[in-house]
Design an enzyme around this catalytic site. Structure first.
Site, PDB file in Angstrom:
ATOM      1  CB  THR A 199      33.195  32.147  31.485  1.00  0.00           C
ATOM      2  OG1 THR A 199      33.738  30.869  31.846  1.00  0.00           O
ATOM      3  CG2 THR A 199      31.875  31.936  30.771  1.00  0.00           C
ATOM      4  CG  ASP A 200      35.631  37.119  32.162  1.00  0.00           C
ATOM      5  OD1 ASP A 200      36.447  36.955  31.238  1.00  0.00           O
ATOM      6  OD2 ASP A 200      34.642  37.865  32.066  1.00  0.00           O
ATOM      7  CB  SER A 239      37.050  35.344  40.203  1.00  0.00           C
ATOM      8  OG  SER A 239      36.765  36.568  39.550  1.00  0.00           O
ATOM      9  NE  ARG A 240      40.442  32.030  33.295  1.00  0.00           N
ATOM     10  CZ  ARG A 240      39.435  31.201  33.046  1.00  0.00           C
ATOM     11  NH1 ARG A 240      38.227  31.708  32.909  1.00  0.00           N
ATOM     12  NH2 ARG A 240      39.620  29.916  32.925  1.00  0.00           N
ATOM     13  CB  ILE A 241      37.743  39.848  37.751  1.00  0.00           C
ATOM     14  CG1 ILE A 241      36.887  39.585  36.509  1.00  0.00           C
ATOM     15  CG2 ILE A 241      37.781  41.327  38.061  1.00  0.00           C
ATOM     16  CD1 ILE A 241      37.417  40.193  35.242  1.00  0.00           C
TER      17      ILE A 241
END
Length: 502
Positions: free
Chosen positions: A333-334, A359-361
């Site tokens: 997941t991100d 959150s990798r975004i």
């Protein structure tokens, strides 16, 4: 002209709970739909020594040895359409809410004459969009939860895992995110896997009371459903969401929860005789979840232009997020939102551990105003937590440290939020701007809580032009900052009651 349909006919040789051994199907394929007897259906899962191992999609006892099985080489599909919005269906997209059959979409001829309503069949097991069909995630998915939108921002097309122990508020966070999408044109799909019927009833009631049910599809495979339905439910939910995504709509899908989905698949695999691995899970448990997660996407205009965001939920045992299933889901997941038992016990709700959540975004999906105001918020929260540990046994602290503690306490108070009460984007900006301007220094906790509850309703009455401009610009222009400052001054002049009266 009459059409000819070719069918293969087989027979059931053995039945073990939800798995049947079928012979005579020499041309069947994995993932193919089978007709068992008159009413039941089955799904081909595996092949061993000339026999097909079939997942039975019926109640136990309805399928017996010797029953004939037929196949016409169709892949497993479920109907989809606008008529599913506001409905509760099972893993086969069959209605369960007692409202009758699902109505199809009504199409029109060029002349304007109505055609009969119909539903579109969509494949349950579908290849994820390719790299060339995807575009970078750039639009925010606001949840209405300040601690998430400010420090763990989400974007349309993202896959964000929610994990924590039982009864720590995982479902509440997902429901708040769904409720916040009201009047935003976003379609929500809630997939219930292995939960009790009473939990599902509460979810339906919450969505109905908040007005979110009208744009939501609920796919139910509760604890009373068979292991086969619990295994299929998330794929059916993703298929229903893809119907809207490929038509240019934005979709949010919640899987509640994938830990119980893994239990169901483990049960089916052991019944089929597959060798157990770590924690008795089969070797392909990682594949079935990654195959599901990859279906979330932000499509290019040529591919449809829609997006599908996933919020999978996983349950941990005593906070152990390194267990097999949670660790696997984290890797595919991100980012993750981790809920802490200790914070929940302290009354800090939602009990999000900002140290383990990420959150990798990143903040590239945040609005310029949110990005500016929340830039140092996470660091300040950590500094406040560390200072509390350091001064636990000290009584004399400097004025500088005392001021930092007060500011950190206000930020912590802002992060406490009641469930089913998501904040609008403008309300979040108001609170963060007040925190940055330090307008609440010297206030008691009760006064801070009063400000948090009443400032937005006051601003909507007396400072609506500023809020409208903020909603339009999404950035802190000099005119907006002056307007917000005047709004705070006017609020403190009039008093801190919710009505804003003199």
């Amino acid at each position: 002209m009459q059409t000819v349909r070719l069918r293969e006919i087989g027979v059931i040789n053995e039945v073990r709970q939800n798995i049947a051994w079928v012979s005579g199907l020499s041309r069947c394929m994995s993932g193919q739909l089978l007709e068992i007897g008159e009413d039941a259906k089955g799904l081909v899962l595996d092949f061993v020594r000339g026999e097909a191992r079939v997942l039975i999609l019926a109640k136990p006892g309805e399928v017996r040895v010797g029953i004939k099985v037929s196949s016409d080489m169709r892949s497993f599909q479920v109907p989809a359409g606008e008529g599913f919005l506001g409905r509760v269906v099972n893993a086969l997209a069959e209605p369960m809410d007692g409202k009758g059959p699902v109505k199809g979409d009504r199409e029109r001829r060029v002349s304007g004459e109505d055609l009969p309503s119909r539903l579109t069949d969509v494949p349950v097991f579908r290849f994820a969009p390719g790299v060339l069909d995807r575009r970078p995630i750039s639009k925010p998915l606001e949840t209405g939860i300040l601690s998430i939108d400010a420090t763990i921002p989400l974007g349309l097309g993202q896959r964000q895992l929610i994990l924590g122990d039982r009864m720590t508020g995982k479902t509440s966070i997902a429901l708040d995110a769904m409720i916040h999408q009201k009047e935003k044109g976003l379609v929500c799909v809630y997939c219930c896997i292995g939960k009790s019927e009473s939990s599902l009833v509460k979810v339906v009631k919450t969505l109905k009371q908040s007005g979110a049910l009208e744009y939501t599809i609920l796919v139910s495979a509760s604890a009373s459903a068979s292991a086969g339905e619990q295994y299929l439910a998330p794929y059916s939910a993703a298929a229903l969401g893809e119907y809207f995504m490929y038509r240019g709509r934005d979709v949010l899908v919640v899987f509640d929860d994938l830990t119980k989905h893994a239990w169901a698949y483990r049960e089916l695999s052991l019944l089929m005789g597959r060798p157990p691995g770590r924690e008795a899970y089969p070797g392909d448990i990682f594949y079935i979840h990654s195959q599901l997660m990859e279906r979330a996407a932000n499509l290019t205009p040529a591919a449809g232009g829609g997006s599908m965001t996933f919020l999978p939920i996983a349950e941990t045992l005593q906070g152990d997020f390194t267990a097999f299933i949670p660790a696997s889901l984290i890797s595919m997941t991100d980012g993750q939102i981790y809920l802490s038992n200790a914070l929940f016990a302290e009354g800090f709700k939602p009990a999000i551990d900002l140290g383990l959540s990420v959150s990798r975004i990143g903040n590239k999906v945040q609005s310029p105003a949110m990005k500016e105001l929340s830039a140092m918020l996470r660091l300040e929260y950590f500094q406040h937590s560390e200072l509390l540990k350091l001064i636990r046994f000290k009584f004399n602290v400097s004025d500088e440290i005392r001021a930092k503690l007060k500011q950190g306490e206000i930020a912590r108070n802002f992060f406490i939020q009641e469930k089913t009460r998501p904040l609008s984007g403008e309300a979040e900006i108001l609170l963060l701007y007040a925190l940055r301007r330090k307008v609440l220094e010297g206030f008691l906790p009760a006064q801070v809580e009063d400000f948090k509850e009443n400032i937005f309703s006051f601003a909507a009455r007396h400072c609506s032009p500023v809020l409208e401009e903020l909603k339009k610009e999404q950035r802190l222009t000099p005119g907006i900052t002056r307007g917000l400052d005047r709004c705070f001054l006017e609020y403190f002049k009039r008093g801190k009651d919710a009505s804003g009266e003199e």
